[in-house]
Design an enzyme around this catalytic site. Structure first.
Site, PDB file in Angstrom:
ATOM      1  N   CYS A  30       0.845  -1.197   0.000  1.00  0.00           N
ATOM      2  CA  CYS A  30       0.000   0.000   0.000  1.00  0.00           C
ATOM      3  C   CYS A  30       0.880   1.246   0.000  1.00  0.00           C
ATOM      4  CB  CYS A  30      -0.931  -0.064   1.210  1.00  0.00           C
ATOM      5  SG  CYS A  30      -1.484   1.492   1.876  1.00  0.00           S
ATOM      6  N   CYS A  33       0.470   3.865   2.652  1.00  0.00           N
ATOM      7  CA  CYS A  33       0.963   3.357   3.943  1.00  0.00           C
ATOM      8  C   CYS A  33       2.471   3.597   4.064  1.00  0.00           C
ATOM      9  CB  CYS A  33       0.700   1.861   4.088  1.00  0.00           C
ATOM     10  SG  CYS A  33      -1.033   1.407   4.052  1.00  0.00           S
TER      11      CYS A  33
END
Lengths: 103, 288
Positions: A30, A33
């Site tokens: 991600c 992230c």
């Protein structure tokens, strides 16, 4: 540095913590992230002693992700006295994140 | 690899491209349509406009100006931007590489205007298949949209589950789909408890575990989300040099918020171009 939170240490590190705990639910695939990672690390350093910071890898800890119904990552939870006090979803600047947590 | 790709052909994008060209940089504009400027039919507050002009006509003048200055204007829909050592801009027709990218795509979209939408953002409503799709392995995934951007997101989601429902929200679907269930009725409401569970359309309730939003074309905010650029209130966050937190990724015009005026967009474009030029020259020096 943020603590790695697993289902084994979740109770002792988060629920039974004497200080508020910021928990970052993330995954390696991600992109937002990964952009949040240095911010979370900085917060851990800045607030050392007054706030604990942990990270949950949702791939490895599916049970924790399900328990807190994580449906979008990054999701960052603030725990106070074993309860979720605040939930924030998505990449944010450090100051905005701290502000939304009232820290 | 080009020096700069400007995404968006409105006042911010064209203004930036003109200055970038003057800096002797290899710049191209990639654009889809006229955006919000086409909604204005009476512009008389912009410098040098003697008689009122329509937004559509002014847009066309801008594009003609860019073309006269030999700036390539590619009419393609950008589906994805990948940051590596530079940027890879994937469109519905090809792929372009550039050292820097300027997002000048105009206003970011507001999402679905139905009950429950705002409430379930991040709680079962997602704007990014590549970010959140993995969380819904073998679950029932809903996706709303109809165009190339939706199909791009759909392709990502197909890696995670077979159980996908496409909601067109009353619009015709761009291409025929046989693999997935398609609901064409308008969406009335989104329902659930702590998290989204049901998409309600005119003809009834449809259970889902998540709803991905990919309506229309991808906006600057969609690219920012996938790349990990900061946004605030649906606007791209930039520094005083119009650069996002990702080196080489710039943004200007309506997509960064502020005054929604042509004069402001043109100003953003000019300033961003100067900053991009400095950024690229600085980079060259370091490498040499």
């Amino acid at each position: 540095m943020p603590i790695k939170i697993t289902k084994e240490n979740f109770k002792s590190e988060v629920l039974e913590s004497n200080v508020p705990v910021i928990v970052d639910f993330w995954a390696a695939w991600c992109r937002p992230c990964l952009m949040l990672t240095p911010i979370i690390e900085e917060i851990a350093k800045d607030l050392e002693g007054s706030v604990k910071v942990g990270k949950v890898n949702v791939d490895e800890e599916g049970q924790l992700a399900n328990q807190f119904r994580i449906s979008s990552i990054p999701t960052i939870l603030l725990f106070k006295n074993g309860q979720v006090a605040k939930q924030v979803v998505g990449l944010m600047r450090k100051e905005d994140l701290l502000k939304s947590f009232g820290l | 690899m080009r020096d700069v790709i400007v995404i968006g052909g409105g006042p911010a994008g064209v203004s930036a491209a003109i200055y970038l060209k003057r800096f002797k940089l290899d710049v191209a504009i990639v654009m889809k349509d006229q955006g919000t400027l086409a909604n204005t039919d009476h512009i008389e507050n912009y410098y040098g406009i003697v008689e009122p002009i329509t937004g559509s006509d002014l847009f066309a003048l801008g594009i003609a100006q860019a073309k006269r200055l030999e700036i390539p204007v590619l009419v393609e829909e950008v589906l994805n931007i990948d940051a590596f050592d530079g940027f890879k801009v994937k469109t519905n027709q090809s792929e372009h590489e550039a050292k820097a990218v300027l997002l000048a795509t105009g206003m970011n979209k507001a999402g679905l205007k139905v009950k429950g939408f705002q409430e379930y953002i991040g709680k079962g409503i997602s704007y990014c298949a590549v970010c959140d799709g993995f969380l819904y392995r073998n679950k029932r995934i809903g996706i709303v949209g109809t165009g190339d951007f939706m199909f791009e997101e759909l392709e990502v989601l197909e890696n995670f589950t077979k159980d996908i429902v496409i909601f067109t929200n009353g619009e015709p679907l761009g291409k025929e789909v046989t693999k997935h269930k398609t609901i064409t009725e308008k969406i009335k409401a989104l329902k659930g408890d702590d998290v989204l569970k049901v998409v309600e359309t005119i003809d009834g309730d449809h259970e889902v575990d998540v709803l991905f939003v990919a309506m229309g074309t991808a906006s600057a905010a969609d690219f920012a989300l996938r790349m990990g650029a900061f946004t605030e209130n649906n606007s791209i966050v930039v520094d005083e040099n119009f650069m996002t937190n990702i080196p080489g990724l710039f943004a200007g015009g309506d997509c960064i918020g502020g005054l929604r005026q042509i004069a402001k967009a043109v100003d953003d474009g000019a300033k961003a171009a100067i900053a991009i030029n400095k950024h690229l020259k600085g980079k060259t020096q370091i490498k040499a």
